[in-house]
Design an enzyme around this catalytic site. Structure first.
Site, PDB file in Angstrom:
ATOM      1  N   ASP A  73       0.725  -1.831   0.012  1.00 43.06           N
ATOM      2  CA  ASP A  73      -0.423  -0.373   0.140  1.00 43.06           C
ATOM      3  C   ASP A  73       1.401   1.452   0.101  1.00 43.06           C
ATOM      4  OD1 ASP A  73       0.728  -0.996   2.862  1.00 43.06           O
ATOM      5  OD2 ASP A  73      -1.300   0.583   3.907  1.00 43.06           O
ATOM      6  N   GLU A 131      -0.862  -1.972   4.882  1.00 39.81           N
ATOM      7  CA  GLU A 131      -0.278  -2.791   6.104  1.00 39.81           C
ATOM      8  C   GLU A 131      -0.279  -1.014   6.839  1.00 39.81           C
ATOM      9  OE1 GLU A 131       3.128  -1.390   8.742  1.00 39.81           O
ATOM     10  OE2 GLU A 131       3.220  -0.149   6.881  1.00 39.81           O
ATOM     11  N   ARG A 170      17.465  -6.934  14.799  1.00 40.21           N
ATOM     12  CA  ARG A 170      17.976  -6.947  16.401  1.00 40.21           C
ATOM     13  C   ARG A 170      16.954  -8.206  16.210  1.00 40.21           C
ATOM     14  NH1 ARG A 170      17.574  -3.165  20.375  1.00 40.21           N
ATOM     15  NH2 ARG A 170      16.292  -4.270  22.088  1.00 40.21           N
ATOM     16  N   HIS A 354       6.903   8.627   4.550  1.00 41.70           N
ATOM     17  CA  HIS A 354       5.939   9.634   4.519  1.00 41.70           C
ATOM     18  C   HIS A 354       6.093  10.932   4.549  1.00 41.70           C
ATOM     19  CE1 HIS A 354       4.137   6.243   7.935  1.00 41.70           C
ATOM     20  NE2 HIS A 354       4.857   5.461   6.464  1.00 41.70           N
TER      21      HIS A 354
END
Ligand code: NI
Length: 386
Positions: A73, A131, A170, A354
């Site tokens: 998306d 997502e 991680r 974003h």
């Protein structure tokens, strides 16, 4: 494998996706494009939830099943990059790099079509929708059986905060779980000059806010990081009227599901205590959102070894836990998974995820295919997993 041909194809895919972004739950043309490309490779794509696209490639003999997931998306952002292949869909943009994730997953499919003879087992490729929405599309994929029979799952994110060419990994919790809560406090309204005749919900909301801020500092273990934030307080509409109700809402971020439950319980206790002592009532809606993404220890070691072998130990960055959430967590909550960050940050392009000027570096496509395919092959080969 001819890497330069594969790179050329992945760049084409990425630029196509980038030009025609579709937001969460609306990935219709994106899905069609992926299906067609998979069919051209002689594969039979299918779907779990009706909104995702999945395909499987079987190796030379039966064995374990590994899934690799990419998200599809875009975001409701108006692009400002000025790129020749900038978004043609107004107000929509691939501003998080999911265009690259899909291109890389199509590259991985092509890699494994050519290298089927190198493993015993099955690889399931999942192009997942939505997502960015809460709850994310992963929940629907899981509910529809998307990881049934899957022994391990890999996911990746092109990551601007990491320098170009680095690999961020991680062990354990790597991205936060995110919950939402909504509170209503019901008092008794009246004239501002006669508070004794009222039960003032604004005052009780203020008391609740103060006490809610003790949850992290006084109720949770200092070893378990968490955030509890109130983002909204609404009460009353004018200066001399005590209203009859107040509304609060907030978010909780955590790296441990148990913390969610504890925060929920403390909210109940605090509200019940305050309301009892002043004769008010309350309603608490607590929505358990995405769980935290937790990387499996063995898969982490396997990924670390692969990254070191391919790019050298210096390329590996140990990630700090990220307070953002990612619905890859619905998979890692159920089966062993490994979520890896691929550094695409550079000085020339400092815009983060974003942002309307966000861009990725296509040069990381082939290294990501090499890394993920290598880790998957090692998983199939590795005695302790088989
Ligand atoms: Ni993203």
């Amino acid at each position: 494998m001819d890497w330069s041909i594969l790179q050329g194809r992945m760049v084409q895919y990425r630029r196509h996706f980038h030009q025609y972004p579709e937001v969460s739950h609306e990935e219709v043309k994106t899905r069609e494009f992926i299906r067609e490309e998979l069919e051209l490779l002689g594969l039979k794509p299918y779907s779990f939830s009706g909104k995702d696209v999945a395909v499987e490639i079987r190796g030379k003999a039966p064995g374990k099943t590994v899934a690799i997931r990419a998200d599809m998306d875009a975001l409701p952002v108006q692009e400002e990059t000025g790129l020749p292949f900038a978004s043609k869909n107004k107000g929509k943009m691939h501003a998080c790099g999911h265009d690259g994730h899909m291109a890389i997953l199509l590259g991985l499919v092509q890699y494994f079509v050519e290298n089927k003879c190198q493993y015993n087992g099955t690889i399931r490729f999942i192009f997942q929708h939505a997502e960015e929405s809460i709850p994310g599309g992963a929940r629907e994929v899981v509910a529809a059986g998307g990881i049934k029979g899957v022994d391990a799952i890999f996911g990746y994110h092109l990551w601007q905060p990491l320098p170009l060419g680095t690999i961020g990994i991680r062990k354990g919790a790597v991205m936060a779980g995110a919950d939402e809560f909504n509170i209503r406090i019901f008092g008794k309204g009246g004239h501002g000059s006669m508070p004794n005749e009222t039960v003032d919900p604004t005052l009780l909301a203020a008391m609740a806010i103060m006490q809610i801020h003790t949850i992290v500092s006084r109720s949770l273990s200092p070893i378990d990081p968490a955030v509890v934030s109130i983002g909204e307080l609404k009460s009353g509409s004018t200066y001399n009227v005590i209203p009859d109700q107040a509304k609060l809402s907030g978010t909780v971020r955590h790296f441990n599901q148990q913390v969610s439950k504890q925060v929920h319980q403390r909210l109940e206790d605090i509200l019940a205590g305050i309301c009892l002592s002043y004769g008010a009532k309350y309603e608490l809606e607590y929505s358990y959102g995405d769980p935290p993404v937790v990387n499996d220890e063995k898969l982490y070691s396997l990924m670390r070894k692969k990254a070191a072998a391919l790019f050298g130990g210096k390329s590996i960055m140990e990630m700090e836990p990220q307070l953002g959430s990612e619905d890859f967590s619905y998979y890692t909550d159920r089966i062993p998974g490994m979520y890896t960050f691929i550094g695409v940050g550079k000085k020339e392009n400092p815009y983060g995820h974003h942002h309307p000027k966000f861009d990725i570096d296509e040069n990381m496509f082939v290294p990501t295919v090499k890394l993920v395919s290598g880790a998957v092959l090692d998983y199939f080969k590795n005695g302790e997993f088989v």
